[in-house]
Design a protein around this motif. Sequence first.
Motif, PDB file in Angstrom:
ATOM      1  N   THR A  33     -58.040  33.927 -36.017  1.00 45.69           N
ATOM      2  CA  THR A  33     -56.728  33.669 -36.686  1.00 45.69           C
ATOM      3  C   THR A  33     -56.147  35.059 -36.995  1.00 45.69           C
ATOM      4  N   CYS A  34     -57.041  35.596 -37.746  1.00 42.76           N
ATOM      5  CA  CYS A  34     -56.653  36.911 -38.097  1.00 42.76           C
ATOM      6  C   CYS A  34     -56.193  37.796 -37.173  1.00 42.76           C
ATOM      7  N   GLU A  35     -56.874  37.954 -36.166  1.00 47.92           N
ATOM      8  CA  GLU A  35     -56.454  38.784 -35.039  1.00 47.92           C
ATOM      9  C   GLU A  35     -55.170  38.290 -34.189  1.00 47.92           C
ATOM     10  N   ALA A  36     -54.971  37.091 -34.219  1.00 45.16           N
ATOM     11  CA  ALA A  36     -53.793  36.635 -33.605  1.00 45.16           C
ATOM     12  C   ALA A  36     -52.698  37.138 -34.641  1.00 45.16           C
ATOM     13  N   ALA A  37     -52.903  36.947 -35.944  1.00 42.16           N
ATOM     14  CA  ALA A  37     -52.049  37.053 -36.831  1.00 42.16           C
ATOM     15  C   ALA A  37     -51.482  38.595 -36.925  1.00 42.16           C
ATOM     16  N   LEU A  38     -52.537  39.543 -36.734  1.00 42.42           N
ATOM     17  CA  LEU A  38     -52.401  41.043 -36.590  1.00 42.42           C
ATOM     18  C   LEU A  38     -51.646  41.433 -35.452  1.00 42.42           C
ATOM     19  N   LYS A  39     -51.915  41.015 -34.294  1.00 42.28           N
ATOM     20  CA  LYS A  39     -51.358  41.311 -33.149  1.00 42.28           C
ATOM     21  C   LYS A  39     -49.833  41.022 -33.307  1.00 42.28           C
ATOM     22  N   GLU A  40     -49.441  39.835 -33.748  1.00 39.68           N
ATOM     23  CA  GLU A  40     -48.430  39.389 -34.011  1.00 39.68           C
ATOM     24  C   GLU A  40     -47.283  40.293 -34.791  1.00 39.68           C
ATOM     25  N   LYS A  41     -48.101  40.886 -35.751  1.00 41.61           N
ATOM     26  CA  LYS A  41     -47.263  41.694 -36.950  1.00 41.61           C
ATOM     27  C   LYS A  41     -47.048  43.143 -35.929  1.00 41.61           C
ATOM     28  N   GLN A  42     -48.175  43.538 -35.408  1.00 41.82           N
ATOM     29  CA  GLN A  42     -47.918  44.682 -34.903  1.00 41.82           C
ATOM     30  C   GLN A  42     -46.819  44.740 -33.701  1.00 41.82           C
TER      31      GLN A  42
END
Lengths: 193, 278
Positions: free
Chosen positions: B151-160
């Motif tokens: 979940t964190c990875e997906a959220a971070l990538k989304e933000k990036q």
Amino acid sequence: MDLSRVHKELRECNKDVEVSGIHIALKSDSLTHLVGTIPGPLGTPYEGGTFKIDIILTDGYPFEPPKMKFVTKVWHPNISSQSGAICLDILKDQWSPALTLKTALLSIQALLSAPEPGDPQDAVVAQQYLKEYPTFVSTARYWTEAFAKESSLGVAEKVQRLVEMGFPEDLVRSALEAAGGDENLALEKLCTA
Amino acid sequence: MSPAMEAAEQAEQLKLDGNMAFSKSRFGAAIDAYTEAIALCPNVPIYWTNRALCYRKRNEWTKVEEDCRKAIQLDHHSVKAHYMLGLALLQKEEFAEGVRELEKALDLGRDANPKSYMVEEIWQELARAKYLEWEHESTKRSWELQKLKGTCEAALKEKQFLDSSEKEGFVDETMKANADQLEALDRVFQKAAEDDIPTEIPDYLCCKITLDIFRDPVITPSGVTYERAVLLEHFQKVGKFDPITREYLHPSQLVPNLAIKEAVRAFLDKHGWAYKID
């Protein structure tokens, strides 16, 4: 016998074989019969040799010392040139359960560096050590060359000679190993087998 | 002879009959004998624990629990009663209670005889229960972490992605920074999972003779700590000396090493995998 301890000992010892050069292998499926390997100490007539030591663990281990003797033939005042029996106090009455197979093998390695001719196992060798030290050194070095070096010319040549006599190579190698590198003894074994 | 004494004698005879039947694995007959003994003299804890042992053999755990509780009422110090009660509770999956009873049994058993087979057996059961608990809990933890990490990875990538669409230029630098962030996230999660990864038990928590983690550590006047049971065996089989320093040592000189015991407990609480028995 404390099997869990023996397992741990083997794991620990073989983990830093790179540093110590000391290795312990199983002789059979059970943990009661093992083979230790120690490198001959540098600066001694045993330098360059690899010495195999037969280890038998009794039911009482670690409250009884492991039974150890040389399989590789070695010329040393405290080791029988015939049977490989070792005269070392920690393998007898000075044993303590805080010692391990590895520390015992290290002590044997130390014994190779520092013979104690005053408390001999092999009287002939001890006499030679005391009276004709140079002869002792050259004999010990010759035995190391002849019996403690697998890659040395000796073994390859012995194997070749015995194979030429018509024995299969794998049998020759195992006979030579069982005889501690002694070609004549190996031939005897091969003939009677 | 008074009637009370007569009853006591009869009950003792019934216990012997029960023990005989038990030794021949005739558990039904043994239970009958102990039941009669209990009817005559209900205040003898051994009759209850002996019957509990029969029920244990027949996997009738509710009855084991009942008999053991009765025996504990009569004798708080019964090792067997606490031990079998612990097993019965573990069977009912009352984990914390069961472990507590086993620990109680272990302490009592050690006081009575630190080298007895009962102590070893209780420890094995305790270690097994703790290991299973760890296995269960750590699987759950690892699964949760895995999910959270995704979940964190997906959220971070989304933000990036959102950030990069707002800004123009410096593409290389942004990509490098993004990759660094993802790597840092990976490290954080690896760190969080560390405690549950079996590694080596530190040497200072292991006995120099058993090479295993301490259970009941005792310290000698030389300052060396050993496992009590194994040191007692050493006195008996090898000699009365400290195995490392070789100084004279008498069993009466041994002192429990409470600090190491606490350290072991803290380590095991954090690293349940260390309960694994080879």
